[in-house]
Design an enzyme around this catalytic site. Structure first.
Site, PDB file in Angstrom:
ATOM      1  N   GLN A   1       0.863  -1.197   0.000  1.00 44.26           N
ATOM      2  CA  GLN A   1       0.000   0.000   0.000  1.00 44.26           C
ATOM      3  C   GLN A   1       0.889   1.232   0.000  1.00 44.26           C
ATOM      4  O   GLN A   1       1.693   1.432   0.914  1.00 44.26           O
ATOM      5  CB  GLN A   1      -0.880  -0.035   1.236  1.00 44.26           C
TER       6      GLN A   1
ATOM      7  N   SER B   1       1.738   6.749   2.439  1.00 48.27           N
ATOM      8  CA  SER B   1       2.545   7.693   3.226  1.00 48.27           C
ATOM      9  C   SER B   1       3.696   8.283   2.410  1.00 48.27           C
ATOM     10  O   SER B   1       4.261   7.617   1.541  1.00 48.27           O
ATOM     11  CB  SER B   1       3.122   6.992   4.461  1.00 48.27           C
TER      12      SER B   1
ATOM     13  N   SER C   1       5.254  -1.338   3.961  1.00 47.72           N
ATOM     14  CA  SER C   1       5.482  -2.716   4.404  1.00 47.72           C
ATOM     15  C   SER C   1       5.457  -3.674   3.219  1.00 47.72           C
ATOM     16  O   SER C   1       4.665  -3.512   2.290  1.00 47.72           O
ATOM     17  CB  SER C   1       4.420  -3.131   5.422  1.00 47.72           C
TER      18      SER C   1
ATOM     19  N   GLU D   1      -8.023  -1.142   6.631  1.00 50.98           N
ATOM     20  CA  GLU D   1      -6.719  -1.279   7.280  1.00 50.98           C
ATOM     21  C   GLU D   1      -6.858  -1.339   8.796  1.00 50.98           C
ATOM     22  O   GLU D   1      -6.279  -2.211   9.458  1.00 50.98           O
ATOM     23  CB  GLU D   1      -5.820  -0.096   6.889  1.00 50.98           C
TER      24      GLU D   1
ATOM     25  N   ASN E   1      -2.024   6.953  17.282  1.00 52.79           N
ATOM     26  CA  ASN E   1      -3.078   6.963  18.308  1.00 52.79           C
ATOM     27  C   ASN E   1      -3.782   8.314  18.366  1.00 52.79           C
ATOM     28  O   ASN E   1      -4.987   8.391  18.614  1.00 52.79           O
ATOM     29  CB  ASN E   1      -2.471   6.635  19.677  1.00 52.79           C
ATOM     30  N   GLU E   2      -3.018   9.380  18.155  1.00 48.96           N
ATOM     31  CA  GLU E   2      -3.615  10.725  18.202  1.00 48.96           C
ATOM     32  C   GLU E   2      -4.629  10.909  17.069  1.00 48.96           C
ATOM     33  O   GLU E   2      -5.715  11.471  17.267  1.00 48.96           O
ATOM     34  CB  GLU E   2      -2.512  11.790  18.110  1.00 48.96           C
TER      35      GLU E   2
END
Length: 391
Positions: free
Chosen positions: A116, A119, A151, A234, A356-357
């Site tokens: 994928q 980013s 990845s 995802e 997490n944010e």
């Protein structure tokens, strides 16, 4: 057959076919592909996927029954995790019939590996700030840019690639999703070593890469809508462990800590109980999301809650394992042992698939209905934004 018969059959097949040793390097990928082919031919890959596109067309009940048996084995499925959990479901949801016919069955059978490509170095957690450009040239696209933290890219045959096709539009509106061949001319993959000492992900460079328009997923400039579908899958796949192949002897798992900890100590026992409660709560939440999805109610942003719970659970496991092991968690002769490796890898779960944010922002805005934070860039043409290395 009923569920008990299905589970017994799955257990018998795994006992006969699950690998018993670890392979390294390209041998590991070759062995993983061989295992996935046998898994598919036995009817245990794509259990809930549509039969029309190569799946088994069964229910979440069979999926959970197989997963319950598979947890007792170390299955070599990690290299397929992106395809099984993210890109494949996106193609099923948003691809054309020709794309589904071409890509889904080979993916489920392990013949082709996917990554994928979202980013970028200059975008950070703001995926929509990406700068990789795709320029239309007749019935093809010419792509230039760079992706990062990708990845299994070093093994991948195909990548789901989010590109910018209209810099005049606001950043969320000028994006288009493409399927790129990872071995095509102009695609360069370089491994990135993390603090575990291993290269779990890569940076990818795209230089004048040609992608046929037939490999476009969704409409031109509607790539953000397709990307949201991928991101939802995802987060659900990460939280439920789709294709992750977590080893049965993972040194930070509840089972492993139970074997090594001093359970006569009431404080230690209390923490093990806490770990069990957290693990069970996440499992039940994932089960509920799966049942709702099967009933036609897509979990949407609640998948971010499952992913956040898993990230926090992983950090709790690693912290508890560290405290129980003491100095042996990090010290030892030669290379770091399995425990040190697992502890070093744990923080990655709070980053990959959205920090997490970011998860808390999504939960707050889209699940709890809290007011969003101020966004001054949503209506500004992308070319006028100072983003990353642009401007």
């Amino acid at each position: 057959m009923n569920l008990d018969e299905y589970r017994r059959a799955a257990r018998a097949w795994l006992l006969e076919n699950a690998p018993t040793g670890d392979a390294a390097g390209e041998d590991a990928v070759s062995h993983a592909k061989d295992f996935m082919a046998r898994l598919y031919d036995a009817g245990y890959s794509g259990i809930t996927w549509p039969e029309r596109w190569g799946g088994q067309g069964l229910t979440q009940a069979e999926e959970r029954a197989f997963a319950a048996e598979a947890r007792h084995f170390s299955l070599p499925t990690y290299v397929f995790s992106i395809g099984l959990g993210m890109t494949g479901p996106t193609l099923v949801d948003r691809g054309t019939d020709e794309q589904r016919e071409r890509f889904v069955r080979p993916l489920l059978r392990g013949e082709e590996i996917w990554c994928q490509l979202f980013s970028e170095p200059g975008a950070g957690s703001d995926v929509a700030a990406l700068q990789t450009r795709a320029v239309r040239d007749g019935d093809r696209w010419i792509v230039n840019g760079q992706k990062v933290w990708t990845s299994v890219a070093q093994h991948a045959d195909w990548g789901l690639l989010l590109t910018r096709t209209d810099p005049e539009a606001p950043k969320h509106r000028g994006l288009t999703m493409l399927v790129v061949g990872m071995r095509d001319p102009g695609v360069t993959v370089r491994p990135l070593k993390d603090m575990t000492g291993r290269a779990h992900f890569n940076e990818v460079f795209l230089d004048d890469v040609v992608v046929p328009d037939a490999h476009r997923v969704g409409d031109v400039d509607d790539g953000w809508g397709v990307a949201v579908t991928t991101l939802l899958h995802e987060r659900l796949s990460i939280s439920s462990g789709v294709g992750m192949g977590r080893a049965k002897d993972d040194p930070t798992s509840l089972e492993a800590l139970r074997r090594t900890a001093d359970t006569s100590d009431p404080l230690v026992l209390d923490e093990l109980v806490e770990l069990h409660i957290r693990s069970r709560a996440l499992a039940l939440f994932n089960q509920r999301l799966a049942q709702e999805a099967e009933a036609g109610l897509f979990p949407g942003a609640r998948g971010s809650a499952a992913k956040l719970l898993l990230a926090e659970l992983t950090l709790f496991e690693a912290d508890l394992a560290t405290r129980l092991a003491g100095p042996s968690a990090v010290a030892g002769p030669g290379d770091a042992g399995p425990l040190a490796h697992a502890i070093s890898l744990a923080p990655a779960m709070s980053l990959g698939g959205g920090t997490n944010e970011i998860m808390r922002n999504i939960i707050g805005e889209r699940v709890l209905g809290l007011p969003p934070g101020p966004r001054v860039d949503k209506t500004v043409p992308f070319k006028d934004l100072k983003v990353g290395t642009q401007g």
